[in-house]
Design a protein around this motif. Structure first.
Motif, PDB file in Angstrom:
ATOM      1  N   PHE A  27       0.706  -1.102  -0.145  1.00 14.39           N
ATOM      2  CA  PHE A  27      -0.001  -0.042   0.214  1.00 14.39           C
ATOM      3  C   PHE A  27       0.668   1.254   0.054  1.00 14.39           C
ATOM      4  CE2 PHE A  27      -2.866   2.995   1.696  1.00 14.39           C
ATOM      5  CZ  PHE A  27      -4.028   2.907   0.976  1.00 14.39           C
ATOM      6  N   VAL A  28       0.764   1.955  -1.178  1.00 13.91           N
ATOM      7  CA  VAL A  28       1.639   3.217  -1.090  1.00 13.91           C
ATOM      8  C   VAL A  28       0.729   4.425  -0.813  1.00 13.91           C
ATOM      9  CG1 VAL A  28       2.989   4.628  -2.918  1.00 13.91           C
ATOM     10  CG2 VAL A  28       2.659   2.094  -3.200  1.00 13.91           C
ATOM     11  N   ILE A  29       1.524   5.152   0.160  1.00 15.49           N
ATOM     12  CA  ILE A  29       0.826   6.633   0.526  1.00 15.49           C
ATOM     13  C   ILE A  29       1.550   7.722  -0.186  1.00 15.49           C
ATOM     14  CG2 ILE A  29       0.307   8.106   2.304  1.00 15.49           C
ATOM     15  CD1 ILE A  29       0.232   5.347   4.184  1.00 15.49           C
ATOM     16  N   GLN A  30       1.039   8.496  -0.894  1.00 16.98           N
ATOM     17  CA  GLN A  30       1.565   9.508  -1.930  1.00 16.98           C
ATOM     18  C   GLN A  30       1.997  10.590  -0.705  1.00 16.98           C
ATOM     19  OE1 GLN A  30      -1.063  11.521  -4.425  1.00 16.98           O
ATOM     20  NE2 GLN A  30       0.582  12.498  -5.593  1.00 16.98           N
ATOM     21  N   PRO A  31       3.087  11.237  -1.070  1.00 18.13           N
ATOM     22  CA  PRO A  31       3.515  12.373  -0.012  1.00 18.13           C
ATOM     23  C   PRO A  31       2.379  13.456  -0.369  1.00 18.13           C
ATOM     24  CG  PRO A  31       5.174  11.913  -1.480  1.00 18.13           C
ATOM     25  CD  PRO A  31       4.237  10.915  -1.915  1.00 18.13           C
ATOM     26  N   ILE A  32       1.699  13.878   0.887  1.00 15.22           N
ATOM     27  CA  ILE A  32       0.722  14.876   1.213  1.00 15.22           C
ATOM     28  C   ILE A  32       1.089  15.679   2.120  1.00 15.22           C
ATOM     29  CG2 ILE A  32      -1.123  13.422  -0.365  1.00 15.22           C
ATOM     30  CD1 ILE A  32      -2.138  12.785   2.771  1.00 15.22           C
ATOM     31  N   GLY A  33       0.238  16.596   2.587  1.00 14.23           N
ATOM     32  CA  GLY A  33       0.452  17.512   3.646  1.00 14.23           C
ATOM     33  C   GLY A  33       0.890  16.690   5.028  1.00 14.23           C
ATOM     34  N   ALA A  34       0.092  15.822   5.371  1.00 12.19           N
ATOM     35  CA  ALA A  34      -0.044  15.071   6.413  1.00 12.19           C
ATOM     36  C   ALA A  34       1.312  14.510   6.556  1.00 12.19           C
ATOM     37  CB  ALA A  34      -1.147  14.451   7.009  1.00 12.19           C
ATOM     38  N   ILE A  35       1.612  13.757   5.495  1.00  8.31           N
ATOM     39  CA  ILE A  35       2.705  12.773   5.415  1.00  8.31           C
ATOM     40  C   ILE A  35       3.771  13.090   4.325  1.00  8.31           C
ATOM     41  CG2 ILE A  35       3.656  10.216   5.157  1.00  8.31           C
ATOM     42  CD1 ILE A  35       0.673   9.559   5.780  1.00  8.31           C
ATOM     43  N   PRO A  36       4.589  14.165   4.444  1.00  4.93           N
ATOM     44  CA  PRO A  36       5.134  15.024   3.321  1.00  4.93           C
ATOM     45  C   PRO A  36       6.300  14.068   2.730  1.00  4.93           C
ATOM     46  CG  PRO A  36       6.040  15.905   5.480  1.00  4.93           C
ATOM     47  CD  PRO A  36       4.786  14.841   5.758  1.00  4.93           C
ATOM     48  N   GLU A  37       6.960  13.007   3.364  1.00  8.28           N
ATOM     49  CA  GLU A  37       7.787  12.224   2.683  1.00  8.28           C
ATOM     50  C   GLU A  37       7.144  10.757   2.065  1.00  8.28           C
ATOM     51  OE1 GLU A  37       7.129  10.732   6.806  1.00  8.28           O
ATOM     52  OE2 GLU A  37       7.524  12.545   6.027  1.00  8.28           O
ATOM     53  N   GLY A  38       5.779  10.708   2.414  1.00  4.58           N
ATOM     54  CA  GLY A  38       5.147   9.513   1.784  1.00  4.58           C
ATOM     55  C   GLY A  38       5.410   8.343   2.539  1.00  4.58           C
ATOM     56  N   LYS A  39       5.123   7.131   2.281  1.00  3.36           N
ATOM     57  CA  LYS A  39       5.185   5.932   2.592  1.00  3.36           C
ATOM     58  C   LYS A  39       4.774   4.617   1.807  1.00  3.36           C
ATOM     59  CE  LYS A  39       6.410   6.854   7.024  1.00  3.36           C
ATOM     60  NZ  LYS A  39       7.822   6.799   7.350  1.00  3.36           N
ATOM     61  N   THR A  40       5.475   3.552   1.783  1.00  2.95           N
ATOM     62  CA  THR A  40       5.066   2.220   1.562  1.00  2.95           C
ATOM     63  C   THR A  40       5.005   1.288   2.572  1.00  2.95           C
ATOM     64  OG1 THR A  40       6.078   2.750  -0.647  1.00  2.95           O
ATOM     65  CG2 THR A  40       5.562   0.468  -0.264  1.00  2.95           C
ATOM     66  N   ALA A  93       7.522   4.699  -8.277  1.00  2.00           N
ATOM     67  CA  ALA A  93       7.266   3.619  -9.060  1.00  2.00           C
ATOM     68  C   ALA A  93       6.013   2.408  -8.761  1.00  2.00           C
ATOM     69  CB  ALA A  93       8.219   2.525  -9.430  1.00  2.00           C
ATOM     70  N   LEU A  94       6.159   2.376  -7.524  1.00  2.00           N
ATOM     71  CA  LEU A  94       4.692   1.453  -6.957  1.00  2.00           C
ATOM     72  C   LEU A  94       3.699   2.213  -6.886  1.00  2.00           C
ATOM     73  CD1 LEU A  94       6.458  -0.436  -3.956  1.00  2.00           C
ATOM     74  CD2 LEU A  94       5.805  -1.586  -6.083  1.00  2.00           C
ATOM     75  N   TYR A  95       3.668   3.509  -6.656  1.00  2.00           N
ATOM     76  CA  TYR A  95       2.526   4.404  -6.800  1.00  2.00           C
ATOM     77  C   TYR A  95       2.011   4.454  -8.400  1.00  2.00           C
ATOM     78  CZ  TYR A  95      -0.585   8.349  -6.749  1.00  2.00           C
ATOM     79  OH  TYR A  95      -1.620   9.166  -6.955  1.00  2.00           O
ATOM     80  N   ASP A  96       2.880   4.406  -9.161  1.00  2.00           N
ATOM     81  CA  ASP A  96       2.288   4.523 -10.562  1.00  2.00           C
ATOM     82  C   ASP A  96       1.801   3.222 -10.894  1.00  2.00           C
ATOM     83  OD1 ASP A  96       3.344   7.249 -10.999  1.00  2.00           O
ATOM     84  OD2 ASP A  96       5.350   6.591 -11.794  1.00  2.00           O
ATOM     85  N   ILE A  97       2.247   2.162 -10.642  1.00  2.00           N
ATOM     86  CA  ILE A  97       1.737   0.845 -10.731  1.00  2.00           C
ATOM     87  C   ILE A  97       0.153   0.750 -10.265  1.00  2.00           C
ATOM     88  CG2 ILE A  97       1.784  -1.557 -10.389  1.00  2.00           C
ATOM     89  CD1 ILE A  97       4.809  -1.457 -10.526  1.00  2.00           C
TER      90      ILE A  97
END
Length: 106
Positions: A27-40, A93-97
């Motif tokens: 599960f990929v979490i795109q960088p957003i305001g609350a999580i600026p670095e994003g996560k996988t 890359a995983l987000y794009d997939i």
């Protein structure tokens, strides 16, 4: 190695791959305001998740589009209903997939 050993190892590998594919989600979490670095995250699979998934991809599938409210709802649903097994850095890359190559505003 003998032919029997190679066969057993191949069977074990195939069974392990099938179990991972059917029971886990990347599960990929795109960088957003609350999580600026994003996560996988590696999580236990939920009914509505796919092998490689993201909140944006889930919103697109379930609602026909992505909004901030939907994105937050999907992330909250995943956080509340699944067990996180592993946390990794964000992977574009995983987000794009997960989104089929589409990108959405942060």
């Amino acid at each position: 190695m003998t032919r029997k050993t190679v066969s057993i190892l191949l069977i074990v590998f195939v069974v392990l791959a099938v179990v991972i594919y059917t029971q886990l989600t990347i599960f990929v979490i795109q960088p957003i305001g609350a999580i600026p670095e994003g996560k996988t995250l590696i999580i236990l699979r939920l009914n509505k998740t796919e092998f490689i998934d993201s909140a944006d991809a889930m919103c697109e599938r379930e609602m026909g589009g992505v909004s901030l409210l939907c994105r937050m709802g999907m992330m909250a649903g995943v956080a509340n209903n699944s067990k996180v097994l592993l946390r990794l850095p964000y992977s574009q890359a995983l987000y794009d997939i997960s989104t089929g190559g589409k990108s959405y505003d942060r």
